[in-house]
Design a protein around this motif. Structure first.
Motif, PDB file in Angstrom:
ATOM      1  N   LEU A 610       0.847  -1.188   0.000  1.00 45.47           N
ATOM      2  CA  LEU A 610       0.000   0.000   0.000  1.00 45.47           C
ATOM      3  C   LEU A 610       0.882   1.237   0.000  1.00 45.47           C
ATOM      4  O   LEU A 610       1.902   1.293   0.698  1.00 45.47           O
ATOM      5  N   GLY A 611       0.450   2.237  -0.765  1.00 45.15           N
ATOM      6  CA  GLY A 611       1.137   3.529  -0.749  1.00 45.15           C
ATOM      7  C   GLY A 611       0.129   4.627  -0.521  1.00 45.15           C
ATOM      8  O   GLY A 611      -1.043   4.500  -0.895  1.00 45.15           O
ATOM      9  N   ILE A 612       0.592   5.703   0.112  1.00 45.81           N
ATOM     10  CA  ILE A 612      -0.323   6.821   0.387  1.00 45.81           C
ATOM     11  C   ILE A 612       0.346   8.133   0.002  1.00 45.81           C
ATOM     12  O   ILE A 612       1.578   8.254   0.058  1.00 45.81           O
ATOM     13  N   ALA A 613      -0.457   9.082  -0.409  1.00 48.88           N
ATOM     14  CA  ALA A 613       0.036  10.433  -0.696  1.00 48.88           C
ATOM     15  C   ALA A 613      -1.112  11.401  -0.516  1.00 48.88           C
ATOM     16  O   ALA A 613      -2.281  11.036  -0.658  1.00 48.88           O
ATOM     17  N   HIS A 615      -2.221  15.784  -1.103  1.00 53.13           N
ATOM     18  CA  HIS A 615      -1.793  17.052  -1.697  1.00 53.13           C
ATOM     19  C   HIS A 615      -2.942  18.041  -1.688  1.00 53.13           C
ATOM     20  O   HIS A 615      -4.083  17.667  -1.914  1.00 53.13           O
ATOM     21  N   ARG A 616      -2.605  19.296  -1.415  1.00 56.81           N
ATOM     22  CA  ARG A 616      -3.582  20.375  -1.568  1.00 56.81           C
ATOM     23  C   ARG A 616      -3.291  21.098  -2.872  1.00 56.81           C
ATOM     24  O   ARG A 616      -2.159  21.500  -3.132  1.00 56.81           O
ATOM     25  N   SER A 617      -4.300  21.228  -3.697  1.00 54.42           N
ATOM     26  CA  SER A 617      -4.154  22.041  -4.898  1.00 54.42           C
ATOM     27  C   SER A 617      -5.499  22.635  -5.258  1.00 54.42           C
ATOM     28  O   SER A 617      -6.540  22.058  -4.942  1.00 54.42           O
ATOM     29  N   PHE A 618      -5.470  23.795  -5.913  1.00 54.30           N
ATOM     30  CA  PHE A 618      -6.706  24.471  -6.304  1.00 54.30           C
ATOM     31  C   PHE A 618      -7.648  24.586  -5.092  1.00 54.30           C
ATOM     32  O   PHE A 618      -8.846  24.381  -5.195  1.00 54.30           O
ATOM     33  N   VAL A 619      -7.021  24.859  -3.977  1.00 54.34           N
ATOM     34  CA  VAL A 619      -7.631  25.054  -2.662  1.00 54.34           C
ATOM     35  C   VAL A 619      -8.488  23.886  -2.158  1.00 54.34           C
ATOM     36  O   VAL A 619      -9.343  24.055  -1.292  1.00 54.34           O
ATOM     37  N   SER A 620      -8.248  22.698  -2.686  1.00 53.40           N
ATOM     38  CA  SER A 620      -8.900  21.482  -2.182  1.00 53.40           C
ATOM     39  C   SER A 620      -7.841  20.468  -1.735  1.00 53.40           C
ATOM     40  O   SER A 620      -6.674  20.580  -2.105  1.00 53.40           O
ATOM     41  N   TYR A 621      -8.311  19.493  -0.986  1.00 47.14           N
ATOM     42  CA  TYR A 621      -7.391  18.534  -0.363  1.00 47.14           C
ATOM     43  C   TYR A 621      -7.761  17.118  -0.803  1.00 47.14           C
ATOM     44  O   TYR A 621      -8.923  16.719  -0.689  1.00 47.14           O
ATOM     45  N   VAL A 622      -6.780  16.361  -1.296  1.00 44.44           N
ATOM     46  CA  VAL A 622      -7.059  14.982  -1.700  1.00 44.44           C
ATOM     47  C   VAL A 622      -5.950  14.065  -1.187  1.00 44.44           C
ATOM     48  O   VAL A 622      -4.762  14.365  -1.355  1.00 44.44           O
ATOM     49  N   ALA A 623      -6.357  12.962  -0.594  1.00 40.71           N
ATOM     50  CA  ALA A 623      -5.397  11.911  -0.232  1.00 40.71           C
ATOM     51  C   ALA A 623      -5.801  10.636  -0.967  1.00 40.71           C
ATOM     52  O   ALA A 623      -6.992  10.375  -1.154  1.00 40.71           O
ATOM     53  N   THR A 624      -4.809   9.876  -1.385  1.00 37.49           N
ATOM     54  CA  THR A 624      -5.075   8.656  -2.129  1.00 37.49           C
ATOM     55  C   THR A 624      -4.218   7.513  -1.602  1.00 37.49           C
ATOM     56  O   THR A 624      -3.026   7.704  -1.324  1.00 37.49           O
ATOM     57  N   VAL A 625      -4.839   6.365  -1.449  1.00 38.37           N
ATOM     58  CA  VAL A 625      -4.123   5.139  -1.096  1.00 38.37           C
ATOM     59  C   VAL A 625      -4.242   4.189  -2.278  1.00 38.37           C
ATOM     60  O   VAL A 625      -5.328   4.031  -2.849  1.00 38.37           O
ATOM     61  N   ILE A 626      -3.123   3.597  -2.664  1.00 37.81           N
ATOM     62  CA  ILE A 626      -3.130   2.648  -3.777  1.00 37.81           C
ATOM     63  C   ILE A 626      -2.564   1.320  -3.303  1.00 37.81           C
ATOM     64  O   ILE A 626      -1.579   1.287  -2.553  1.00 37.81           O
ATOM     65  N   GLU A 627      -3.210   0.258  -3.725  1.00 30.28           N
ATOM     66  CA  GLU A 627      -2.674  -1.080  -3.472  1.00 30.28           C
ATOM     67  C   GLU A 627      -2.126  -1.618  -4.777  1.00 30.28           C
ATOM     68  O   GLU A 627      -2.811  -1.576  -5.808  1.00 30.28           O
ATOM     69  N   VAL A 628      -0.897  -2.101  -4.739  1.00 32.10           N
ATOM     70  CA  VAL A 628      -0.342  -2.761  -5.924  1.00 32.10           C
ATOM     71  C   VAL A 628      -0.069  -4.227  -5.604  1.00 32.10           C
ATOM     72  O   VAL A 628       0.062  -4.617  -4.443  1.00 32.10           O
ATOM     73  N   ALA A 629      -0.011  -5.017  -6.678  1.00 34.84           N
ATOM     74  CA  ALA A 629       0.413  -6.410  -6.562  1.00 34.84           C
ATOM     75  C   ALA A 629       1.494  -6.607  -7.620  1.00 34.84           C
ATOM     76  O   ALA A 629       1.285  -6.276  -8.780  1.00 34.84           O
ATOM     77  N   VAL A 630       2.640  -7.081  -7.191  1.00 33.13           N
ATOM     78  CA  VAL A 630       3.754  -7.266  -8.120  1.00 33.13           C
ATOM     79  C   VAL A 630       4.156  -8.732  -8.078  1.00 33.13           C
ATOM     80  O   VAL A 630       4.391  -9.291  -7.003  1.00 33.13           O
ATOM     81  N   ASP A 631       4.201  -9.366  -9.254  1.00 33.36           N
ATOM     82  CA  ASP A 631       4.586 -10.784  -9.259  1.00 33.36           C
ATOM     83  C   ASP A 631       6.110 -10.930  -9.389  1.00 33.36           C
ATOM     84  O   ASP A 631       6.833  -9.934  -9.489  1.00 33.36           O
ATOM     85  N   ALA A 725      -1.822  10.840  -7.060  1.00 30.49           N
ATOM     86  CA  ALA A 725      -1.886   9.483  -7.623  1.00 30.49           C
ATOM     87  C   ALA A 725      -0.505   8.877  -7.882  1.00 30.49           C
ATOM     88  O   ALA A 725      -0.228   7.745  -7.461  1.00 30.49           O
ATOM     89  N   ALA A 726       0.349   9.629  -8.569  1.00 26.11           N
ATOM     90  CA  ALA A 726       1.658   9.064  -8.924  1.00 26.11           C
ATOM     91  C   ALA A 726       2.502   8.729  -7.694  1.00 26.11           C
ATOM     92  O   ALA A 726       3.050   7.626  -7.597  1.00 26.11           O
ATOM     93  N   PRO A 727       2.621   9.656  -6.726  1.00 26.97           N
ATOM     94  CA  PRO A 727       3.413   9.282  -5.545  1.00 26.97           C
ATOM     95  C   PRO A 727       2.789   8.135  -4.745  1.00 26.97           C
ATOM     96  O   PRO A 727       3.523   7.303  -4.188  1.00 26.97           O
ATOM     97  N   ALA A 728       1.466   8.076  -4.670  1.00 29.32           N
ATOM     98  CA  ALA A 728       0.856   6.956  -3.944  1.00 29.32           C
ATOM     99  C   ALA A 728       1.223   5.637  -4.621  1.00 29.32           C
ATOM    100  O   ALA A 728       1.511   4.637  -3.961  1.00 29.32           O
ATOM    101  N   LEU A 729       1.231   5.659  -5.952  1.00 33.94           N
ATOM    102  CA  LEU A 729       1.608   4.453  -6.695  1.00 33.94           C
ATOM    103  C   LEU A 729       3.071   4.090  -6.433  1.00 33.94           C
ATOM    104  O   LEU A 729       3.398   2.929  -6.152  1.00 33.94           O
ATOM    105  N   ALA A 730       3.947   5.089  -6.534  1.00 37.07           N
ATOM    106  CA  ALA A 730       5.373   4.823  -6.316  1.00 37.07           C
ATOM    107  C   ALA A 730       5.612   4.300  -4.893  1.00 37.07           C
ATOM    108  O   ALA A 730       6.411   3.376  -4.679  1.00 37.07           O
ATOM    109  N   ASN A 731       4.902   4.891  -3.943  1.00 35.97           N
ATOM    110  CA  ASN A 731       5.064   4.450  -2.551  1.00 35.97           C
ATOM    111  C   ASN A 731       4.540   3.023  -2.352  1.00 35.97           C
ATOM    112  O   ASN A 731       5.084   2.253  -1.558  1.00 35.97           O
ATOM    113  N   ALA A 732       3.494   2.675  -3.078  1.00 31.40           N
ATOM    114  CA  ALA A 732       2.963   1.307  -2.987  1.00 31.40           C
ATOM    115  C   ALA A 732       3.942   0.311  -3.597  1.00 31.40           C
ATOM    116  O   ALA A 732       4.154  -0.782  -3.059  1.00 31.40           O
TER     117      ALA A 732
END
Ligand code: FES
Ligand code: FES
Lengths: 766, 153
Positions: A610-613, A615-631, A725-732
Motif C-alpha cells: 500500500l502507498g499513500i500520498a 496534496h492540496r491544490s486548487f484550494v482542495s485537499y485529496v489523499a489517495t491510497v493505492i494497493e499494488v500487486a507485483v509478481d 496518484a503518482a506518488p501513492a503508486l510509487a510508494n505502494a
C-alpha cells in the motif's frame, strides 16, 4: 444530415427556435434601468449576476439556463444549472441548457484552474434568487397580496388561498419588475438545498448515449470544406520548399494554403506549415500525406529530451536561487543524525483529449463565426481578431462540447488556423487535427527535475528539507527565453509545503524550453507532489516508520500556513488566505479518511503493498491510497485505489466522485506510461500506443471515494485528484518490492511492462 | 467510385475513393457523427460500429470492402434489448464524462453482452480493452456493463 440548423436549435442559439425567450429578452432591456440603480446585480461577488445573463423562461415552461463555462466532461452544465435552479426554485425536469458564446459580459469563461464552481457559486445563486424574487413579486402584484405571502417552489408561485401560477404564466409580469438588489434577496439556507450537494444526474449523458450532441469535430456547415495541416516538425521551423502537385492530384483536394511561419513568443499563434483543403476529411488526410515539404529546421532542432533530462538533473544537484527560506536548512543538515537525498524526474506529457483539437470557421465579409471546442472562448476571440487584423466584435466564438480538454483546449492555436484557412479559401472550413498532430504539435506539460534533501534527528524526526526544482516554465510560451520557474508554478506544491519542519528551503534552477509548454490537468502540482510525497515516504523509511503515521507527523498539528512569512510570493490560486487557508488540519483529515477507506494496516497478500500520498491544490485537499500487486517477474497490477477529497462545499456528489475517479486514473495513466520525448527537436510519439494510455484491463478492480462533508466555500474538483496518484503508486511499489521509483513513467519504452526487480536491493531506485 | 452500403437499415450510395475508411463515409458523407475519430489506426475504439453484429473499427475499414448487403450499425441506430439495457445502465450512473469515447464504448459493450450475457471482470477487460477513455471512466463502464447484464438475465 447534421446541419447548421440542427446546431442552432440544439446548442447555440436558444430562442430562435420553437419558443421565445420571454423573460430573458425583456430583462435585457430592463437591465438598463437597473444599471442606473445603485446596488444593481452587476457587481456581486464573482461577477455580473443579472438574471437575464443566465436564465430565460420560455412560454412552454422550459427554463433555459446559459452555461458560460465549457463542458468537457466535468459536468459543468449540470453543476451551473443546479446552482441556479436551486435558488430559482425551478422544477429540474424543465431545465435545459444553452452554451454561451465567448463574450466578456459573462465575466471569466476560461474553463481551467478548477474554478467554475469556486468563482460562480455565489454569483449564480444570486442570479437564481433574483429571478425567483421577481416572480414572487409579480405574483403578489397580480393577486394584490403582499410579496411575503407568495412562495416559489417547483416552477410555481403559490399565494394565499387558491392563488397559484406557473413561472411561464408569470414571466411577462416578472420581466416588468425592477431588478432587486442583493440585499433584498433571501438565499436559501444550506439545510433547504434540494439540488446542491446532491447526486443530480447529468444533463449531457442522455444525449451522449444516443450519439447525439455536437463536439467540435461534429460541426457541419453548408458548403463546408475540411482542412488538415502539415505542421513543422520543430517549433519555429518553417517551410523552405513546397511541392504540392501530388497533393493537389488527390481526388477531393481543393487547394493548399500556406500558414504564416511562427516567430516568438509562441503564444497561441499557429505553428505554420501547409494546410490541405478538401471536400472531406479523408481526402484532406491523403492530400497531406502526398505533400513534399522541405523544412527549415530553425532554432529548436538541437533539442534532445534524453540529453536534456541529464542536464536538468545536473542543474537540480547544484545550488540554485533561493525562493523560500525558513530557519537554517544547512545547519539542520549539519546537525542531522541521518540525511537522505533523492532526485526525481517527470517527463513531458501530452494532454491528449480523446477529441483532438478541432475548429470550424465561416467568413461573412470581414466578420468570422467559429464553432470550436475551446476552454477559453474569450481568449479565442481575441487571438483570432489579432491574427486576422479585425476588431474583436467581428469574431463570434461558439463553444461546442469538448471531447476532453485537460488544458490543451485552453490554447486556441487551432482555431486561429481555421479562421486563416477559411478566409483564404472563401468557404467555411472545418480544420481537423489528427492524433498525430495532437501528439507531435502540442503545448506539453513541462519536463522537470527535482532534488530533495532531508535531515532526521536521532529519533527519526524530520528537522529540515531542501527542495530544489528545475523546469522550463509555462511563461516561456509568453516570453521568449524565459527559463526561471514562476511563483505561480512554485505555489503548486513547493512554496506551500505543508510539513511541520523548522528548517525549509526552496530553490529553483533555470531550464529553457524547446517545445511549446502549457497547462495540463493540475499542472506543476504533478511533478511537485510526486517528488514531495515520494520523499515523505522515503523519510518514513529512513526513520523506520509507517508511511501514513509519518506523513501525519510531517503534516503536524492543525494550523494555517502563510508561505509569505518565509519570503515566498504566494497567490493561493487567486483566493484569499482568510477564506481559503492552507489548513493542515484538513490535509491531515483526508489522509486519515483515505487510510480508513483503504483499510490501512490490514494484512496484505505476498507481493502486495500500500502507498499513500496527499496534496492540496486548487484550494482542495485529496489523499489517495493505492494497493499494488507485483509478481516475481515484476508485472504490476493495481487491485485497489481509495481516495478522500475535501473540496469544501460540493455541488454534485456523483460528479465529484467521478472526477476523483477519472482524475486519479488520468494521473496513473501518465505515471505508468506517459512520456513525450523529442529528438532533433521533433516529438517522437506519433499515435497510440507510442503515447500509451491506460486501458480497461489496467484499471483497478476496486475504487472508492470519500467526500468529506464540509460547509467551507467550494474548492476545485477537476484537478486536485490528480497530484497524489503518482506518488501513492510509487510508494505502494516500494512497499511491495523495495524498488523506489524516482523517474516517470514507470513503464517507459523498452520496459517490457516489467519492474526491474532483479536490479533491486532495498531502497534502490529506478 | 460509387459505393453502396446499408447503414442502420437504410441503403445509401456514396461517391468516394475506394480506400476511404467507413468512418469518414459515416461522418462526412452520411452525417452520422455519433461515430468518433480518435486515432485512425485501430488503437482507441472511438470509431467502433457493428458490421453484421460484430464490433469493427470503422477508421481502418475501407468502405469498398464492406459490401452493399452488410448490416452496418452505428450508435444512432443500435437497438434492441441489450442496447437498451446498456444505455439505461450508462445513464443510471452517468458513465460518460466528456462522452467522446462513449459511442465506441457502448458499441463494444453491446457487442460483448450480445456474445456473453454475463461477463466477469476478465471478460469485460478482454472485451473492452480496445476502447480508450482519456477521462478514464473505466470503473463506471465496468459496473454499468455488470448492471446491464443483470437487467438482461
Ligand atoms: S479512430 Fe478508430 S480505433 Fe481510433
Ligand atoms: S468519456 Fe471522455 S474520453 Fe471517455
Amino acid at each position: 444530415m447534421t446541419s447548421l440548423s440542427k446546431l442552432n436549435r440544439r446548442e447555440f442559439l436558444s430562442g430562435l427556435g420553437t419558443s421565445a425567450l420571454v423573460l430573458g429578452l425583456a430583462l435585457r432591456t430592463g437591465r438598463t434601468m437597473a444599471d442606473a440603480t445603485a446596488g444593481g446585480l452587476q457587481e456581486v461577488r464573482g461577477g455580473d449576476a443579472t438574471p437575464a445573463l443566465f436564465i430565460a423562461l420560455e412560454e412552454d415552461g422550459t427554463i433555459r439556463i446559459t452555461c458560460h463555462r465549457s463542458e468537457m466532461g466535468q459536468q459543468v452544465w449540470t453543476s451551473m444549472a443546479q446552482i441556479i435552479a436551486e435558488e430559482l426554485e425551478a422544477d429540474w425536469s424543465q431545465v435545459a441548457i444553452v452554451q454561451a458564446p465567448g463574450d466578456a459580459r459573462y465575466g471569466d469563461q476560461n474553463t481551467d484552474g478548477s474554478r467554475s464552481v469556486r468563482w460562480n457559486f455565489h454569483r449564480l445563486r444570486v442570479a437564481g434568487a433574483a429571478m425567483r424574487t421577481m416572480l414572487e413579486r409579480a405574483a403578489a402584484a397580480r393577486w394584490g397580496v403582499a410579496p411575503g405571502e407568495c412562495r416559489a417552489a417547483q416552477s410555481v408561485v403559490t399565494g394565499p388561498g387558491m392563488y397559484s401560477a406557473t413561472y411561464a404564466e408569470l414571466a411577462q409580469d416578472a420581466a416588468a419588475q425592477p431588478l432587486p438588489t442583493e440585499a433584498e434577496l433571501r438565499l436559501k439556507p444550506r439545510e433547504q438545498w434540494r439540488l446542491i450537494g446532491k447526486e443530480v444526474p447529468s444533463l449531457t449523458v442522455p444525449d451522449i448515449v444516443q450519439g447525439q450532441g455536437t463536439f467540435g469535430i461534429d460541426v457541419q456547415l453548408p458548403d463546408m470544406l475540411v482542412a488538415v495541416v502539415a505542421h513543422p516538425p520543430q517549433v519555429m521551423a518553417s517551410v523552405a520548399k513546397l511541392d504540392d502537385k501530388a497533393a493537389l492530384a488527390v481526388p477531393g483536394v481543393v487547394r493548399t494554403v500556406r500558414l504564416p511561419a511562427l516567430d516568438g513568443p509562441v503564444l497561441f499563434k499557429p505553428l505554420g506549415g501547409v494546410a490541405v483543403v478538401a471536400t472531406d476529411t479523408w481526402s484532406a488526410i491523403r492530400g497531406r500525406a502526398a505533400l513534399k515539404i522541405e523544412w527549415e529546421a530553425g532554432p529548436n532542432a538541437g533539442y534532445d529530451s534524453q540529453q536534456f533530462a541529464e542536464t536538468m538533473l545536473e542543474t537540480a544537484r547544484q545550488p540554485g536561487t533561493v525562493r523560500l527560506r525558513r530557519g537554517d536548512v544547512d545547519a539542520a543538515m549539519g546537525a542531522s543524525a541521518t540525511r537522505i537525498e533523492a532526485d526525481y524526474y517527470v517527463p513531458h506529457l501530452s494532454q491528449t483529449p480523446m477529441e483532438p483539437p478541432m475548429a470550424t470557421a465561416r467568413w461573412d465579409g470581414d466578420k468570422v463565426e467559429c464553432w470550436v471546442c475551446v476552454q477559453a472562448p474569450q481568449r479565442t476571440r481575441s487571438v483570432i481578431a489579432q491574427a486576422c487584423g479585425i476588431p474583436e466584435e467581428n469574431v463570434t466564438v461558439n463553444v461546442t462540447w469538448l471531447g476532453g480538454g485537460f488544458g490543451r483546449k485552453s490554447k486556441p492555436d487551432f482555431a486561429v488556423e481555421a479562421a486563416l484557412v477559411a478566409r483564404e479559401v472563401g468557404r467555411p472550413v472545418k480544420l481537423t487535427w489528427t492524433r498525430e498532430d495532437d501528439l507531435q504539435h502540442g503545448y506539453y506539460h513541462s519536463v522537470s527535475a527535482q532534488h530533495l534533501e532531508g535531515a532526521l534527528d536521532a529519533e527519526g524526526k524530520c528537522t529540515g528539507i531542501l527542495h530544489r526544482t528545475v523546469f522550463p516554465p509555462i511563461g516561456s510560451t509568453f516570453v521568449d527565453g524565459l527559463a526561471t520557474p514562476s511563483w505561480e508554478e512554485l505555489r503548486q506544491g513547493v512554496t506551500d509545503n505543508p510539513f511541520h519542519v523548522p528548517n525549509l528551503q526552496v530553490e529553483t534552477g533555470d531550464a529553457p524550453a524547446h517545445v511549446r509548454i502549457g497547462w495540463l490537468r493540475s499542472v506543476a502540482n504533478i511533478y511537485h507532489a510526486f517528488a514531495v510525497q515520494s520523499f515523505a515516504a522515503e523519510l518514513a523509511h529512513a526513520a523506520g516508520r509507517d508511511q501514513k503515521d509519518y506523513l501525519l507527523e510531517l503534516i503536524g498539528p492543525p494550523r494555517q500556513l502563510d508561505p509569505r512569512n518565509d519570503g515566498a510570493q504566494y497567490d493561493n490560486y487567486g483566493e484569499s488566505l482568510e477564506e481559503y487557508p492552507i489548513d493542515t488540519g484538513r490535509l491531515a483529515n483526508v489522509v486519515r479518511e483515505a487510510a480508513a477507506l483503504a483499510g490501512w494496516g490490514r494484512e496484505l497478500p505476498a507481493g502486495h503493498g500500500l502507498g499513500i500520498a496527499v496534496h492540496r491544490s486548487f484550494v482542495s485537499y485529496v489523499a489517495t491510497v493505492i494497493e499494488v500487486a507485483v509478481d516475481a517477474e515484476g508485472r504490476l497490477r493495481i487491485p485497489g485505489v481509495w481516495s478522500a477529497i475535501d473540496a469544501g462545499t460540493v455541488v454534485n456528489t456523483r460528479h465529484v466522485t467521478a472526477q476523483v475517479e477519472g482524475g486519479t486514473l488520468y494521473a496513473l495513466s501518465n505515471a505508468l506510461y506517459g512520456e513525450i520525448t523529442a529528438k532533433d527537436g521533433a516529438v517522437e510519439q506519433a499515435n497510440f500506443p507510442q503515447f500509451r494510455l491506460m486501458r480497461m484491463k489496467e484499471a483497478p478492480r476496486d475504487m472508492a471515494v470519500t467526500i468529506v462533508a464540509s460547509d467551507a466555500p467550494p474548492g476545485g474538483v477537476g484537478e486536485p485528484p490528480s497530484p497524489p496518484a503518482a506518488p501513492a503508486l510509487a510508494n505502494a511499489i516500494f512497499a511491495a518490492t523495495g524498488l523506489r521509483i524516482r523517474r516517470l513513467p514507470i513503464f517507459g519504452s523498452g520496459s517490457d511492462d516489467r519492474l526491474p526487480l532483479d536490479a533491486t536491493r532495498e531502497g534502490e531506485s529506478a | 467510385m460509387s459505393i453502396k452500403l446499408k447503414v442502420n437499415g437504410k441503403q445509401h450510395e456514396v461517391e468516394v475513393s475506394e480506400d476511404t475508411p467507413l468512418l469518414w463515409v459515416l461522418r462526412d458523407h452520411l452525417g452520422l457523427t455519433g461515430t468518433k475519430f480518435g486515432c485512425g489506426v485501430a488503437q482507441c475504439g472511438a470509431c467502433t460500429v457493428h458490421i453484421d453484429g460484430k464490433p469493427r473499427r470503422a477508421c481502418v475499414t475501407p468502405v469498398a470492402g464492406v459490401g452493399a448487403q452488410a448490416e452496418i450499425t452505428t450508435i444512432e441506430g443500435v437497438q434492441g434489448e441489450v442496447a437498451n439495457a446498456v444505455r439505461e445502465a450508462w445513464v443510471e450512473i452517468d458513465v460518460p464524462q466528456c462522452g467522446y469515447c462513449q459511442s465506441g464504448q457502448i458499441m463494444s459493450a453491446v457487442a460483448l453482452l450480445e456474445q456473453n450475457p454475463n461477463p466477469d471482470d476478465d471478460a469485460i477487460d478482454a472485451g473492452m480493452s480496445g476502447n480508450l477513455c482519456r477521462c478514464a471512466t473505466y470503473m463506471r463502464i465496468r459496473s454499468a456493463i455488470k448492471s446491464a447484464a443483470k437487467a438482461g438475465s
